[in-house]
Scaffold this active site. Structure first.
Site, mmCIF file in Angstrom:
data_model
loop_
_atom_site.group_PDB
_atom_site.id
_atom_site.type_symbol
_atom_site.label_atom_id
_atom_site.label_comp_id
_atom_site.label_asym_id
_atom_site.label_seq_id
_atom_site.Cartn_x
_atom_site.Cartn_y
_atom_site.Cartn_z
ATOM 1 N N ASP A 184 0.868 -1.194 0.000
ATOM 2 C CA ASP A 184 0.000 0.000 0.000
ATOM 3 C C ASP A 184 0.897 1.233 0.000
ATOM 4 O OD1 ASP A 184 -2.188 1.952 0.668
ATOM 5 O OD2 ASP A 184 -3.322 0.131 1.117
ATOM 6 N N GLY A 210 4.486 1.323 -1.863
ATOM 7 C CA GLY A 210 4.612 1.753 -3.247
ATOM 8 C C GLY A 210 3.292 2.243 -3.791
ATOM 9 N N ASP A 211 3.306 2.532 -5.083
ATOM 10 C CA ASP A 211 2.150 3.094 -5.785
ATOM 11 C C ASP A 211 1.716 2.070 -6.831
ATOM 12 O OD1 ASP A 211 0.496 4.420 -7.554
ATOM 13 O OD2 ASP A 211 1.689 6.254 -7.602
ATOM 14 N N PHE A 212 0.464 1.596 -6.736
ATOM 15 C CA PHE A 212 0.063 0.519 -7.670
ATOM 16 C C PHE A 212 -0.097 0.994 -9.108
ATOM 17 C CE2 PHE A 212 -4.198 0.661 -5.133
ATOM 18 C CZ PHE A 212 -4.689 1.738 -5.857
ATOM 19 N N HIS A 230 -13.119 -0.439 -7.387
ATOM 20 C CA HIS A 230 -14.330 0.418 -7.336
ATOM 21 C C HIS A 230 -13.991 1.862 -6.951
ATOM 22 C CE1 HIS A 230 -15.585 -0.181 -2.808
ATOM 23 N NE2 HIS A 230 -14.324 0.150 -2.935
HETATM 24 C C1 LIG Z 1 -11.018 1.194 -0.096
HETATM 25 S S1 LIG Z 1 -9.418 0.912 0.584
HETATM 26 C C2 LIG Z 1 -9.368 -0.864 0.621
HETATM 27 C C3 LIG Z 1 -8.463 -1.394 1.688
HETATM 28 C C4 LIG Z 1 -8.415 -2.927 1.821
HETATM 29 N N1 LIG Z 1 -7.945 -3.569 0.614
HETATM 30 C C5 LIG Z 1 -9.750 -3.481 2.255
HETATM 31 O O1 LIG Z 1 -10.322 -4.344 1.577
HETATM 32 O O2 LIG Z 1 -10.240 -3.069 3.323
HETATM 33 C C6 LIG Z 1 -8.343 1.361 -0.764
HETATM 34 C C7 LIG Z 1 -6.853 1.216 -0.462
HETATM 35 O O3 LIG Z 1 -6.101 1.592 -1.637
HETATM 36 C C8 LIG Z 1 -4.934 2.255 -1.193
HETATM 37 N N2 LIG Z 1 -4.390 3.059 -2.290
HETATM 38 C C9 LIG Z 1 -4.933 4.161 -2.860
HETATM 39 N N3 LIG Z 1 -4.151 4.629 -3.850
HETATM 40 C C10 LIG Z 1 -3.072 3.792 -3.900
HETATM 41 C C11 LIG Z 1 -1.915 3.738 -4.739
HETATM 42 N N4 LIG Z 1 -1.725 4.646 -5.707
HETATM 43 N N5 LIG Z 1 -1.015 2.728 -4.546
HETATM 44 C C12 LIG Z 1 -1.219 1.798 -3.561
HETATM 45 N N6 LIG Z 1 -2.306 1.789 -2.740
HETATM 46 C C13 LIG Z 1 -3.220 2.777 -2.907
HETATM 47 C C14 LIG Z 1 -5.437 3.088 -0.038
HETATM 48 O O4 LIG Z 1 -4.381 3.557 0.774
HETATM 49 C C15 LIG Z 1 -6.375 2.109 0.662
HETATM 50 O O5 LIG Z 1 -5.708 1.340 1.632
#
Ligand SMILES: C[S@@+](CC[C@H](N)C(=O)[O-])C[C@H]1O[C@@H](n2cnc3c(N)ncnc32)[C@H](O)[C@@H]1O
Length: 318
Positions: A184, A210-212, A230
């Protein structure tokens, strides 16, 4: 008048009413004194929320929590207390600008708060902590179809956008042979190592930041995307999926934990979440044909859908 109900829930949680009732019912006067509420007003709020089956007036002016209301407490497994705070905070403010999303099809968060939600969270640690804990509270509900899958032949799993590791902890606890990585943004995974240690799985877990949109750790057997796609409109969701595809080997499996939106009206909670994703993030829930088309654009095909009470698991392969 739906928001009157949700604001009433926020107000009683703000004062800590559910926690005070965790050990049993209390007379409203005593409860009001303990939480700093006006006794008459507290009785009126709790009576309305008893109508929502969250509290119960067990005797005249004596209130207790119902099973449905119990997750409003802070220290209970699957607590939704942080989620209530989240929905009553910036999420509530952004819904005041829902007409912006209706006019444009874009998120209303940037015009209200000046930047997209996930960027704003990096600069607001208290709100980010609430968001992460709120998501972790929902994991219990989301996990069920994922835990029900056969993990016997799986060696390694990466939870992409896995927050503070709640889902990975539960997967590793339930499967003693499994090793995993939670991936994350840096400010989010900072809290993951202690959480994995608390869950007793630190020896089988790693944390990667990191950044996905840039790079996803390569070479795992299974990749999980729980409540990620979503959050994003199709163009960005396809970019994330393509990054997954680049990290996966020919045998890797992708497990997407999300709703499959009914195609007709009356989508209920999934339909509300669809609108919430639009207003907050510019994202969307997806119907089965929309999932198939999205996966196809990123070079995947849908293998199966396992339905659960709160989310489904969509398995995709390259
Ligand atoms: C709606 S939450 C879902 C968290 C978890 N997977 C769950 O099911 O409860 C979205 C997640 O995406 C992460 N996120 C958002 N942008 C991101 C990015 N560019 N790279 C990595 N993670 C990211 C957020 O920090 C957050 O933890």
């Amino acid at each position: 008048m739906g928001y009157l109900v949700s604001r009433s829930i926020s107000a009683v949680c703000e004062l800590g009413v559910p926690d005070r009732l965790a050990t049993g019912p209390m007379p409203v006067a005593e409860l009001a004194h303990a939480v700093g509420a006006h006794p008459g007003a507290l009785g009126r709020f709790l009576r309305v929320l008893a109508g929502e089956d969250l509290f119960d007036e067990v005797a005249p002016d004596v209130f207790g929590l119902t099973p449905l209301g119990t997750p409003l407490c802070t220290n209970t497994p699957g607590s939704l207390h942080q989620l209530v705070e989240l929905m009553g905070g910036e999420a509530y403010r952004v819904w005041e600008a829902a007409d912006h999303s209706l006019r444009t099809g874009d998120a209303a968060f940037p015009p209200v708060f000046g930047q997209p939600y996930f960027e704003w969270l990096t600069e607001h640690p208290d709100a980010a902590k609430r968001f992460d804990e709120g998501q972790a509270g929902l994991v219990e509900l989301r996990l069920l179809p994922l835990l029900g899958l056969d993990w016997a032949g799986v060696g390694t799993v990466v939870d992409i956008g896995g927050g503070t590791g709640a889902l990975l902890s539960r997967l590793l606890t339930g499967n003693a042979h499994l090793r995993g990585t939670v991936f994350d943004l840096p400010h989010v995974v900072a809290a993951a190592a202690p959480a994995l240690a608390d869950a007793g799985v630190a020896d089988r877990a790693t944390v990667a930041e990191g950044d996905f949109f840039e790079r996803i750790p390569p070479g795992a057997d299974v990749y999980v995307l729980s409540q990620i796609l979503h959050d994003w409109a199709d163009r960005d969701a396809v970019r994330i999926l393509r990054r997954c595809r680049a990290a996966m080997s020919a045998d890797s499996r992708l497990l997407i934990v999300e709703h499959v939106l009914p195609e007709n009206a009356g989508a209920g909670a999934a339909g509300l979440l669809d609108l919430h994703m639009l207003v907050l993030l510019g994202g969307q829930e997806r119907t089965l044909p929309q999932w198939e088309s999205l996966l196809d654009r990123a070079g995947f095909h849908l293998v199966s859908v396992t339905e659960g009470p709160r989310s489904s698991v969509l398995e995709a392969r390259t």
